[in-house]
Design a protein around this motif. Structure first.
Motif, mmCIF file in Angstrom:
data_model
loop_
_atom_site.group_PDB
_atom_site.id
_atom_site.type_symbol
_atom_site.label_atom_id
_atom_site.label_comp_id
_atom_site.label_asym_id
_atom_site.label_seq_id
_atom_site.Cartn_x
_atom_site.Cartn_y
_atom_site.Cartn_z
ATOM 1 N N VAL A 228 0.866 -1.183 0.000
ATOM 2 C CA VAL A 228 0.000 0.000 0.000
ATOM 3 C C VAL A 228 0.898 1.228 0.000
ATOM 4 O O VAL A 228 1.696 1.416 0.926
ATOM 5 C CB VAL A 228 -0.942 0.015 1.227
ATOM 6 C CG1 VAL A 228 -1.807 1.271 1.214
ATOM 7 C CG2 VAL A 228 -1.817 -1.238 1.235
ATOM 8 N N ALA A 255 -6.255 3.515 3.267
ATOM 9 C CA ALA A 255 -5.068 2.706 3.541
ATOM 10 C C ALA A 255 -5.291 1.804 4.747
ATOM 11 O O ALA A 255 -4.927 0.619 4.737
ATOM 12 C CB ALA A 255 -3.865 3.615 3.759
ATOM 13 N N VAL A 315 -1.181 -1.089 -4.280
ATOM 14 C CA VAL A 315 -2.362 -0.247 -4.103
ATOM 15 C C VAL A 315 -1.862 1.171 -3.851
ATOM 16 O O VAL A 315 -1.274 1.447 -2.800
ATOM 17 C CB VAL A 315 -3.239 -0.737 -2.933
ATOM 18 C CG1 VAL A 315 -4.464 0.160 -2.781
ATOM 19 C CG2 VAL A 315 -3.664 -2.182 -3.153
#
Length: 378
Positions: A228, A255, A315
Motif C-alpha cells: 500500500v 489505507a 495499491v
C-alpha cells in the motif's frame, strides 16, 4: 512562583507605608506597612508548600478509531501524612482543559475523575500532566506545579470493512491463498534457533561457523504480498489548510481499510509513504495515525518502490492532485503485476486512459470501500 496583581499592589503599598512611616515618624503607617509585609510573606510561605500527590492515568482504550469513544480515568492520591490538600487543579486533554476537584483530600485518600477524550481528529491526543495551583487565602500569590507524565491516546483512521482482497499473481493449488505460516518453497534468511523449531530446518554449516544453531527461514511464494503506497504530498491534496486536507484523511482511512482487510486474511502487507515517515517499523495503523503531509516527488517514490519489489500487488492511494502523475505508477506494472489506484476526494471520475490502470474514484473512505468491493479485476 507568581505574585498576583493584588499581591504586587500590596507589596508596593507595604514598602511605601514603611518608608513614609519611618521618614515622617508616623507609627500608624509603619504598623500598616509591617502588616502588609507580613501578609505577603505569609502568602509566600503558604503557596510554597508542595503537596505530595501521586497521579495515575488510564485510557480506555489508548488506541481508538477516529470518532469512536475513548475515556480517561485520572486518579489523584494524597501521599502526604500531615495535612489535607485543598487545591485548584486542571488536566489538559488535547486542546481543552478539564477541571479536577481536589477539595479536602485527606492524607492517604484519593479521588477519581473520568472524562471523554476528543477523537474527532486523527492523531495523537496528549493528556496531562496535571497542573495544580496553590494559592493563599488572600489571593496574593499563586504557584502552579505539574504532576504526573503525559499519557498519549492514539486516534487512528476510521476503518471501513472491505470484502474483496487482492490475491496478486500467485495462487495456491489448495485454494485462493496458502496458509503455510513459515513458507516451504523459497529460502529467505537465517535466524537463531528457538525452542520448538524443527531440527530439519537447522543450517548445520552456518551453525558450525558461528558457534550456535542457525535455522533457515523460508517464504511461500504462492502467498500474495500487498504493498500500500499512500501519497502524502502536498501537491496531491489541493485545498489543504494547516497541514490537513479532507482528501488526505480519506486516503488514510482507505489505507487503513486495505491493511486491516489484508491482516484479517493473514496476507503479508507493507505500508509505504511517498514521502517516507520517521518510524517505518511501527505498526501500520500507528504510522497512519502520525503521518502528515510533506514535500516530495512521486518519481523518486516509484523508483524506490520499483527497486524494493516488496510484493506483487500495489495499491496506490492519492488525491485529486495526483491524477496528472499516474504515468509514474503505470510504469510499475512490470515490477508489480497487479496495480490498483484509489483517488480520494474525487468529485468527478478520472478520465479514461489513466496509464491502463484500475482506478477507484471515491469522495471519502466509505465510498472507497463500496467502490473497492465492486472491482472485478485486479
Amino acid at each position: 512562583m507568581g505574585i498576583t496583581a493584588r499581591g504586587i499592589g500590596l507589596s508596593v503599598a507595604a514598602v511605601a507605608l514603611l518608608v513614609a512611616g519611618f521618614t515622617f515618624a508616623y507609627p500608624e503607617l509603619t504598623v500598616l506597612g509591617a502588616a502588609a509585609g507580613v501578609a505577603v510573606g505569609h502568602a509566600l510561605v503558604v503557596a510554597a508548600w508542595r503537596p505530595r500527590l501521586t497521579v495515575d492515568r488510564r485510557a480506555d482504550p489508548d488506541r481508538v478509531a477516529r470518532g469512536d469513544p475513548a475515556r480517561m480515568t485520572l486518579t489523584v492520591r494524597n501521599s502526604g501524612r500531615l495535612r489535607a490538600a485543598s487545591l485548584v487543579a486542571e488536566e489538559r486533554c488535547g486542546g481543552r482543559v478539564v477541571p479536577v476537584p481536589l477539595l479536602r483530600l485527606r492524607p492517604g485518600r484519593d479521588t477519581t475523575v473520568t472524562y471523554d477524550v476528543p477523537t474527532v481528529r486523527r492523531g495523537i491526543v496528549p493528556v496531562g500532566p496535571l497542573r495544580v495551583t496553590r494559592r493563599d487565602p488572600l489571593g496574593l500569590v499563586a504557584l502552579a506545579r505539574r504532576y504526573g507524565e503525559t499519557a498519549p491516546v492514539w486516534v487512528r483512521p476510521r476503518v471501513h470493512p472491505l470484502t474483496a482482497v487482492p490475491t496478486g499473481a500467485g495462487r495456491s493449488l489448495d485454494g485462493r491463498v496458502d496458509g503455510v505460516p513459515h513458507g516451504s518453497i523459497t529460502f529467505d534468511s537465517l535466524r537463531e534457533y528457538v525452542v520448538g523449531d524443527e531440527l530439519r530446518r537447522v543450517h548445520w554449516r552456518t551453525s558450525a561457523r558461528v558457534g550456535e544453531l542457525m535455522v533457515r527461514e523460508n517464504v511461500d511464494t504462492s502467498l500474495p504480498r500487498i504493498v500500500v503506497l499512500l501519497d502524502n504530498r502536498f501537491a496531491a491534496h489541493p485545498g489543504h489548510a494547516d497541514g490537513a486536507a479532507d482528501s488526505f484523511e480519506a486516503g488514510c482511512e482507505a489505507a487503513a481499510s486495505v491493511v486491516v482487510a489484508a491482516l484479517r486474511e493473514d496476507l503479508p502487507v507493507t505500508l509505504l509513504m511517498v514521502t517516507p515517515d520517521d518510524e517505518p517499523d511501527a505498526h501500520p495503523l500507528d504510522r497512519l495515525t502520525t503521518v502528515a503531509l510533506a514535500e516530495g516527488t512521486l518519481a523518486d517514490a516509484t523508483a524506490r518502490v520499483r527497486q524494493q519489489r516488496a510484493g506483487d500487488t500495489l495499491v496506490f492511494l492519492t488525491g485529486p492532485g495526483g491524477r496528472a502523475e499516474l504515468g509514474h505508477v503505470g510504469a510499475l506494472r512490470g515490477a508489480y503485476p497487479s496495480v490498483v489506484v484509489g483517488v480520494l476526494g474525487a468529485t468527478d471520475p478520472t478520465p479514461p486512459g489513466a496509464a491502463g490502470l484500475v482506478v477507484v474514484d471515491a469522495v471519502d473512505g466509505a465510498a472507497f470501500a463500496a467502490e473497492w468491493d465492486g472491482v472485478r479485476r485486479w
